[in-house]
Design a protein around this motif. Structure first.
Motif, mmCIF file in Angstrom:
data_model
loop_
_atom_site.group_PDB
_atom_site.id
_atom_site.type_symbol
_atom_site.label_atom_id
_atom_site.label_comp_id
_atom_site.label_asym_id
_atom_site.label_seq_id
_atom_site.Cartn_x
_atom_site.Cartn_y
_atom_site.Cartn_z
ATOM 1 N N ASN A 130 1.247 9.492 -5.573
ATOM 2 C CA ASN A 130 1.764 10.827 -5.276
ATOM 3 C C ASN A 130 2.556 11.390 -6.455
ATOM 4 O O ASN A 130 2.445 12.562 -6.801
ATOM 5 C CB ASN A 130 2.646 10.755 -4.015
ATOM 6 N N LYS A 156 -5.581 13.747 3.922
ATOM 7 C CA LYS A 156 -6.464 13.164 2.907
ATOM 8 C C LYS A 156 -7.903 13.603 3.207
ATOM 9 O O LYS A 156 -8.295 13.659 4.376
ATOM 10 C CB LYS A 156 -6.341 11.635 2.981
ATOM 11 N N GLN A 193 0.918 4.187 -2.777
ATOM 12 C CA GLN A 193 0.777 5.615 -2.418
ATOM 13 C C GLN A 193 1.912 6.447 -3.028
ATOM 14 O O GLN A 193 1.688 7.564 -3.495
ATOM 15 C CB GLN A 193 0.808 5.791 -0.901
ATOM 16 N N ARG A 203 6.819 12.151 0.657
ATOM 17 C CA ARG A 203 6.824 10.696 0.830
ATOM 18 C C ARG A 203 7.965 10.183 1.715
ATOM 19 O O ARG A 203 7.826 9.128 2.343
ATOM 20 C CB ARG A 203 6.871 10.002 -0.534
ATOM 21 N N ASN A 210 0.831 -1.215 0.000
ATOM 22 C CA ASN A 210 0.000 0.000 0.000
ATOM 23 C C ASN A 210 0.864 1.263 0.000
ATOM 24 O O ASN A 210 0.546 2.243 -0.678
ATOM 25 C CB ASN A 210 -1.001 0.021 1.163
ATOM 26 N N THR A 211 1.963 1.237 0.754
ATOM 27 C CA THR A 211 2.843 2.413 0.769
ATOM 28 C C THR A 211 3.466 2.617 -0.614
ATOM 29 O O THR A 211 3.631 3.754 -1.072
ATOM 30 C CB THR A 211 3.935 2.254 1.846
ATOM 31 N N ASP A 271 -4.669 13.370 -5.972
ATOM 32 C CA ASP A 271 -4.471 12.176 -5.140
ATOM 33 C C ASP A 271 -5.333 12.200 -3.878
ATOM 34 O O ASP A 271 -5.144 11.368 -2.979
ATOM 35 C CB ASP A 271 -2.988 12.007 -4.769
#
Ligand SMILES: Cc1cc2nc3c(=O)[nH]c(=O)nc-3n(C[C@H](O)[C@H](O)[C@H](O)COP(=O)(O)OP(=O)(O)OC[C@H]3O[C@@H](n4cnc5c(N)ncnc54)[C@H](O)[C@@H]3O)c2cc1C
Length: 454
Positions: free
Chosen positions: A207, A340, A203, A232, A199-200, A422
């Motif tokens: 990004n 978010k 992301q 990040r 998942n990271t 995003d």
């Protein structure tokens, strides 16, 4: 994913190895090798993304690095087929930690069974001491260990794959040069504990993708790309430390299951749980405490959802955020720039439910206001930006009948949010009482200049 990318013009080169690259002011020359033909060739490109995993050559060749500790511990993972439905029917789960007097092999003292295809395909995992060299991965030994973990000496097993992997605690402080960007395991390396890996990586990609797209389309200055690393790298560091801590947090659990010096330490530990004496009371309380600590691995919504960006791609507010509950465990929904956008259920004109998460993105910035924020709508229309979409919550298309958004938006109804492609909030205005359309337009223009220009 491949099909979608193809439809958007991507080309692929499978069986192709990245060898090295040379970056200059105007672009990057990438040297590649086709492994089918053994042909070596070069490609000239404006930007290069190194998503080449935990042994990233791109990272190294770009002069970037990860710092920390590699190979802190070793783990065997083996993929196998066996019907375990009779053991899982009464407590189906994706992951089982096994602790039994016979299964205490490995450094950790616990074994693990992970369901891949319920309930016939599994991964079995156990730790090994790297100081002892490579573990025995013969079929015979692996089958013996799986049978011990399951507790069935006659279990029929088909081994599909065997591998070892190592626990890393390393992350990069800088993810990019001017034209080379590294993402995914290339820049954050950690164990699977807490499930923060894939998942990271996604992301990171999310990004970077819209920023590159905006620069390539001429919507934004190249300076926008600097925000990738600024946003990040702190997240990478946070998740690497969290995943490693989650692994270390097994220590109290191992302690309650183990009585050192006993003939069989695990058997003695388990026996303690059934002991009515104060020793047993102590063990039961210690087990509860040890399990509570694991909330930080298995129920920690905040770890991922409380990420906050501070960079040139966000107009941050100066007042620091106050965390109302444990930052790792609980999601703190907020519309502060850098966070978010919070989820809230809305209802569309046809009566269908839709989330605020789904009314933003798809490559565009989104302006969100309420019914009384019409001046923002007019101001946005005057700007006439092809990458700006407008959402009026409270309108027929985005109704808020349960007032979920009203409760979570923090801004007044006539305030405004500007949400990036995003889903992260770039800017907000709390209220617009007394604003003219011209003032709103100027504010919006200034915000875009700050976010996208040099
Ligand atoms: C045992 C284990 C369990 C895990 N469990 C979870 C989990 O439960 N949840 C979770 O979210 N994540 C989990 N992960 C982590 C997750 O798998 C990784 O974070 C993710 O796959 C990394 O993606 P990536 O694209 O950055 O790198 P990778 O998946 O490693 O992809 C890199 C790609 O680059 C290619 N490559 C490398 N060098 C070159 C070169 N020179 N030229 C061309 N190609 C090259 C490789 O072949 C590979 O295809 C786990 C990982 C492991 C090891």
């Amino acid at each position: 994913m491949i099909n979608h990318a193809r439809q958007r013009g991507a080309t692929y080169a499978f069986n192709t190895e990245y060898l090295r690259h040379e970056e200059d002011k105007n672009g990057v020359t990438v040297f590649l090798k086709d492994h089918l033909t053994q042909h070596e060739y070069s490609v000239r490109t404006k930007y290069l993304i190194g998503a080449d995993g935990a042994n990233s050559k791109v990272l190294q060749n770009a002069g970037l690095s990860v710092q920390g500790e590699l190979a802190r511990a070793g783990t065997v993972y083996t993929l196998f087929e066996a019907d375990l439905s009779q053991y899982t029917a009464h407590r189906p789960s994706i992951l089982y930690w096994i602790c039994s007097p016979d299964a205490a092999f490995g450094e950790i003292g616990f074994g693990l069974l992970r369901a891949i295809k319920p309930w016939n395909q599994w991964i079995a995992g156990w730790g090994f001491n790297i100081k002892d060299g490579d573990p025995d991965l013969s079929d015979e030994e692996v089958i013996k260990k799986i049978r011990t973990l399951v507790g069935d000496p006659n279990l029929e097993i088909k081994i599909l794959n065997k591998s070892t992997w190592y626990v890393n605690q390393a992350y990069a402080h800088q993810y990019s040069t001017d034209r080379v960007f590294c993402a995914g395991d290339a820049v954050h390396r950690h164990p699977p504990s807490s499930g923060l890996g894939l998942n990271t990586c996604v992301q990171d990609a999310f990004n970077l993708a819209w920023k590159l797209s905006y620069v390539l389309k001429g919507y934004a200055d190249q300076r926008l790309l600097q925000s990738f690393s600024l946003e990040r790298a702190p997240v990478g560091k946070q998740i690497v430390l969290r995943a490693n801590q989650s692994r270390l947090d097994y220590a109290p659990l191992q302690k309650v299951f183990r009585i050192p010096g006993a003939e069989n330490p695990i058997a003695a530990g388990i026996k303690n749980f059934r002991d009515p004496s104060p020793k047993g009371v102590e063990a039961r309380l210690a087990a509860q405490k040890a399990l509570e600590l694991k909330q930080y691995e298995f129920n920690a919504q905040g770890v991922e959802m409380n990420q906050r960006y501070e960079s040139n791609a966000v107009i941050n507010e100066t007042e620091p955020e106050v965390w109302k509950r444990d930052k790792d465990l609980y999601l703190q929904a907020t519309t502060r720039p850098g966070a978010k956008i919070p989820h809230a259920w809305l209802i569309n004109r046809k009566g269908y439910k839709l989330s605020t998460l789904d009314i933003v993105g798809k490559g565009d910035f989104t302006l969100i206001t309420g019914l009384s924020g019409q001046l923002w709508v007019q101001a946005a229309k005057k700007l006439n930006l092809s990458f700006l979409q407008i959402r009026v919550i409270g309108s027929l298309e985005y109704q808020d009948p349960y007032c979920e958004w009203q409760q979570r938006r923090e801004i007044q109804e006539n305030g405004v949010l500007l949400v990036r492609p995003d889903g992260f909030i770039a800017w907000r205005v709390m209220q617009a009482d007394g604003f003219s359309v011209q003032q709103a337009q100027t504010q919006l223009e200034n915000a875009f200049t700050q976010l996208l220009s040099s």
